[in-house]
Design a protein around this motif. Structure first.
Motif, short mmCIF file in Angstrom:
data_model
loop_
_atom_site.label_atom_id
_atom_site.label_comp_id
_atom_site.label_asym_id
_atom_site.label_seq_id
_atom_site.Cartn_x
_atom_site.Cartn_y
_atom_site.Cartn_z
N ILE A 263 0.84 -1.21 0.00
CA ILE A 263 0.00 0.00 0.00
C ILE A 263 0.87 1.26 0.00
O ILE A 263 0.49 2.28 -0.57
CB ILE A 263 -0.94 0.00 1.23
N CYS A 264 2.03 1.17 0.60
CA CYS A 264 2.91 2.33 0.75
C CYS A 264 3.40 2.87 -0.59
O CYS A 264 3.80 4.03 -0.68
CB CYS A 264 4.09 1.98 1.64
N VAL A 265 3.35 2.08 -1.64
CA VAL A 265 3.81 2.51 -2.96
C VAL A 265 2.99 3.71 -3.45
O VAL A 265 3.50 4.58 -4.16
CB VAL A 265 3.74 1.34 -3.98
N ARG A 266 1.72 3.77 -3.06
CA ARG A 266 0.85 4.90 -3.44
C ARG A 266 1.33 6.22 -2.84
O ARG A 266 1.08 7.28 -3.39
CB ARG A 266 -0.57 4.66 -2.96
N TYR A 267 2.00 6.13 -1.68
CA TYR A 267 2.44 7.33 -0.96
C TYR A 267 3.94 7.58 -1.10
O TYR A 267 4.49 8.39 -0.37
CB TYR A 267 2.08 7.19 0.52
N LYS A 268 4.59 6.90 -2.04
CA LYS A 268 6.04 7.04 -2.22
C LYS A 268 6.38 8.48 -2.56
O LYS A 268 5.73 9.11 -3.39
CB LYS A 268 6.53 6.12 -3.34
N CYS B 177 2.75 3.84 9.66
CA CYS B 177 2.76 3.50 8.23
C CYS B 177 1.38 3.00 7.80
O CYS B 177 0.80 2.14 8.46
CB CYS B 177 3.81 2.43 7.97
N PRO B 178 0.84 3.53 6.67
CA PRO B 178 -0.47 3.08 6.21
C PRO B 178 -0.45 1.65 5.69
O PRO B 178 -1.49 1.00 5.57
CB PRO B 178 -0.81 4.06 5.09
N CYS B 179 0.72 1.16 5.40
CA CYS B 179 0.88 -0.17 4.82
C CYS B 179 1.03 -1.26 5.89
O CYS B 179 0.22 -2.18 5.96
CB CYS B 179 2.09 -0.15 3.90
#
Length: 152
Positions: free
Chosen positions: A6-11, A42-44
């Motif tokens: 999910i963290c890839v969206r917020y990179k 962390c959202p992920c």
């Protein structure tokens, strides 16, 4: 706790001219990524995000950057307050002029008070008071004579 992707969206992209932490980015140790995220977690993966560097050299850079930003912000607020003071001063000057004009008019319109001949109290129209003054013996005697004349 593992990375779910999910963290890839917020990179976050590396900022030019400033550091990552100074620009508000945070690092997740589990996902091994810098993200642009306002929360502490962390959202992920739910792991706690780092908001400050661990390396002594980068800590010093961040500290210097934060101090420079605070000095800049203080200077900006000082300038704004000076501008507001100048505006207030110009407003009060114009109000003072109108207040002076009103007071000069009121001074010319008011009469000075003069003392009564008998009781020496100050009155604007002393002659009206003197006719009815209690200490005026002439008025007192004439009033008593008139009252007798009316009764008889």
């Amino acid at each position: 706790m593992t990375c779910k992707g999910i963290c890839v969206r917020y990179k976050a992209q590396k900022p030019v001219g400033t550091g990552r932490y100074a620009s508000g980015q945070r690092r997740c140790q589990i996902c091994e990524i810098f993200i642009k995220w306002e929360g502490l977690w962390c959202p992920c993966c739910g792991y706690r995000l780092r908001t400050k560097p661990r390396n002594l050299k980068y800590k010093a850079k961040l500290r210097a950057r934060v101090e420079a930003d605070s000095i800049e912000a203080k200077a900006a607020t000082d300038i704004e307050s000076e501008v507001q003071e100048v505006k207030i001063k110009t407003k009060t000057k114009s109000k003072a002029k109108t207040a002076k004009a009103k007071t000069t008019k009121s001074k010319t319109m008011t009469k000075e008070k003069t003392p009564c001949k008998y009781c020496e109290k100050l009155f604007i129209y002393p002659d009206k008071h003197e006719k009815n003054c209690k200490k005026n013996t002439e008025v007192m005697s004439s009033q008593s004579n008139e009252s007798i004349a009316i009764k008889a």
